[in-house]
Design an enzyme around this catalytic site. Structure first.
Site, PDB file in Angstrom:
ATOM      1  N   HIS A  17       0.870  -1.185   0.000  1.00  0.00           N
ATOM      2  CA  HIS A  17       0.000   0.000   0.000  1.00  0.00           C
ATOM      3  C   HIS A  17       0.901   1.227   0.000  1.00  0.00           C
ATOM      4  O   HIS A  17       1.830   1.316   0.807  1.00  0.00           O
ATOM      5  CB  HIS A  17      -0.875  -0.029   1.264  1.00  0.00           C
ATOM      6  CG  HIS A  17      -2.024   0.934   1.235  1.00  0.00           C
ATOM      7  ND1 HIS A  17      -1.838   2.293   1.260  1.00  0.00           N
ATOM      8  CD2 HIS A  17      -3.362   0.736   1.192  1.00  0.00           C
ATOM      9  CE1 HIS A  17      -3.024   2.890   1.237  1.00  0.00           C
ATOM     10  NE2 HIS A  17      -3.961   1.964   1.183  1.00  0.00           N
ATOM     11  N   ARG A  48      -6.130  10.225  -0.154  1.00  0.00           N
ATOM     12  CA  ARG A  48      -5.865  10.698  -1.527  1.00  0.00           C
ATOM     13  C   ARG A  48      -7.161  10.817  -2.316  1.00  0.00           C
ATOM     14  O   ARG A  48      -7.329  11.709  -3.131  1.00  0.00           O
ATOM     15  CB  ARG A  48      -4.884   9.745  -2.224  1.00  0.00           C
ATOM     16  CG  ARG A  48      -3.446   9.992  -1.810  1.00  0.00           C
ATOM     17  CD  ARG A  48      -2.512   8.965  -2.406  1.00  0.00           C
ATOM     18  NE  ARG A  48      -2.719   7.667  -1.799  1.00  0.00           N
ATOM     19  CZ  ARG A  48      -2.805   6.512  -2.459  1.00  0.00           C
ATOM     20  NH1 ARG A  48      -2.679   6.497  -3.772  1.00  0.00           N
ATOM     21  NH2 ARG A  48      -3.000   5.378  -1.828  1.00  0.00           N
TER      22      ARG A  48
END
Ligand code: MEZ
Length: 536
Positions: free
Chosen positions: A321, A341
């Site tokens: 990740h 994000r």
């Protein structure tokens, strides 16, 4: 604690560039650029990190060395020493692993008339499902469709996915969300009552449904409550991991040997069908990476299935990740959800400059961060000698209004707030962390494997995500394939009869190990990580 001076100076550069960046979109990479950055910087491509397995049905397939060592391990048991006539639990469907996939499977197996037993390594719900944060994908809005979702999943997986599994995933997705909601799962909603949906990396439509930033915990809470409301039909065993599968004399899987880790006692479970839902293997810390995974994620189901002849798919691909916490030291490797994000926060280097689009697929985004911190030396050093890049989280409130961070990301706010970092006002430091096992056991769309009476669901399986999973498709996968496996296992349990129980496959396994000269091997499965070893 807040940031030390040298980090604060770098933050000033992030703040100085913010006004410009708010109007700037960093270009996404072209296919060739993606391929080349993956080959140079993604951990999967480091030759020394992988090796071929020397025995078993998928002999010759590559996988991380740490996993290959366990897959080639010897059993904790010796075939003749346990009395398999002494049955401790007799059930229609045994489910090994009580996370999201196992619990979904239990509910559908029960609904289809089976008596169910769930064996948990730790407590019911101690699983990666519980740790998942950002959301669950489903194409259930007018602007979207399962066909578009299908294309996103395929593109994200580098076109290596199993088409039938992807079809099952995306077609079942809207009904999976509906099912979870009807069971009581509280998804985020707009004032008009419609589901809130946002983007994730690699999605062409906003289809990420969430429960703040604890979506997995909310889903697990719902499933566990539901399972626990059927105590007469679903038996839940805790602290009782499986250490070997049992076969019958017709070559079918017929249950498992559990180890009660509190008493050391072995338990014989006879089951007409067995569903493996043991999750992933992040706690094997491939290549020394920290992990987002729960404590029990040691790949044990893979080891058990492989010993009875199951076929593997795509185990040479792991997911790192992009945004694991990199500072402070106490939380290194913990997940910083992609939702940060998704809500608009950009990724910046030590100079406060963007170097990658914030929503590239995870493998590409991680590779870009690794390159920035290694080859380009534009990472931010931490006092303990790590490096990371900034995730400019204050952009979220600027873009969506004051208070959005607190409302949409309460768990993240608390995670950093404990250390005096207010992520709504200051950026947070991140670096890739081991998150997900993209590959696993080869699976059919109904959850069955190549071995009679053995089913699988969730992270243990391989093929749904190809070589890279998109955000939100794991919570979806556990629900869709958990339900499918539960339904199919209950159906099969009605049709079959079992023969005499045996562990004779352990004798052939030992012979095979000896034939290729593997004699000094570990005992596996390894049930919990060994932190006496030093991580890099
Ligand atoms: O699907 C995931 O892995 C997920 C939702 C993670 C996250 O970033 O929150």
């Amino acid at each position: 604690m807040s940031y030390p001076t040298h980090m604060s100076k770098s933050i000033q550069r992030v703040e100085a560039s913010r006004a410009t960046r708010l109007h700037e979109s960093f270009p996404m990479m072209l296919p060739d650029e993606k391929q080349s950055i993956l080959q140079e910087f993604h951990p999967d491509y480091r030759a020394e990190g992988m090796r071929e397995i020397r025995v078993g049905a998928s002999k010759g397939q590559r996988m991380p060395v740490e996993l290959a060592d366990l897959m080639e391990g010897a059993s904790h048991l010796t075939s003749g020493l346990l009395d398999l006539e002494q049955i401790d639990y007799d059930t229609d469907v045994l489910i090994i692993g009580g996370g999201g996939a196992g619990s979904s499977a239990a509910l559908l197996a029960r609904e289809n008339g089976a008596r169910v037993t769930i064996a948990n390594k730790l407590r019911h719900g101690d699983a990666n499902t519980m740790m998942a944060q950002g959301g669950i994908q489903a194409a259930d809005k007018a602007s979207d469709s399962p066909a578009i979702h299908y294309l996103d999943v395929f593109g994200g997986g580098h076109f290596c996915n199993d088409p039938d599994l992807v079809e099952a995933l995306v077609k079942d997705a809207p009904s999976a969300i509906k099912w979870l909601e009807e069971l009581g799962c509280m998804f985020d909603k707009e004032p008009d009552g419609t589901m809130t949906t946002i983007h994730g990396g690699g999605t062409s439509r906003k289809r990420m449904h969430s429960a703040r930033d604890y979506s997995g915990a909310e889903i697990m809470r719902t499933l566990r409550d539901e399972v626990r409301s059927y105590p007469d039909e679903i038996t839940v065993l805790e602290f009782s991991p499986a250490i070997e599968l049992i076969l019958d004399d017709k070559g079918q899987v017929a249950g498992a040997i559990l180890l009660n880790i509190e008493t050391g006692e072995h338990l014989v479970v006879r089951a007409k069908c067995t569903i493996l839902a043991t999750g992933g293997s992040g706690r094997l810390h491939y290549q020394g990476y920290p992990t987002t995974n729960h404590y029990g994620a040691t790949g044990d189901g893979l080891v058990l299935a492989y010993r009875v002849g199951a076929i593997l798919a795509l185990l040479d691909t792991m997911q790192y990740h992009p945004t694991g916490a990199a500072y402070p030291e106490q939380i290194v490797g913990l997940l910083v959800t992609e939702k940060v994000r998704g809500l608009g926060a950009q990724v910046c280097n030590v100079d406060g400059l963007q170097f990658v689009h914030p929503r590239e697929t995870r493998d590409v985004e991680s590779s870009a961060i690794i390159r920035e911190c290694s080859e380009r030396a534009r990472g931010v050093a931490t006092p303990s000698g790590m490096t990371g890049v900034w995730l400019d989280s204050p952009m979220i409130d600027i873009l969506h209004g004051s208070g959005t961070t607190e409302k949409a990301l309460p768990a993240m706010v608390r995670q950093f707030g404990r250390f005096g970092i207010d992520m709504a006002k200051e950026p947070i430091l991140v670096y890739p962390t081991l998150h997900y096992q993209n590959g696993g056991l080869r699976l059919r769309p109904d959850g069955s494997t190549d071995i009679p009476n053995l089913f699988a669901a969730g992270e243990i399986s391989g093929g749904v995500h190809g070589r890279n999973r998109l955000m939100g498709n794991s919570l979806l996968e556990i629900t869709v394939f958990g339900r499918r496996a539960g339904r199919a296992a209950a159906q099969r349990a009605r049709e079959i009869s079992l023969g005499r129980l045996t562990l004779s496959h352990l004798d052939s396994w030992e012979r095979e190990l000896a034939e290729v000269g593997i004699d000094d091997t570990v005992k596996s499965p390894v049930l919990l990580p060994d932190y006496r070893r030093q991580l890099r």
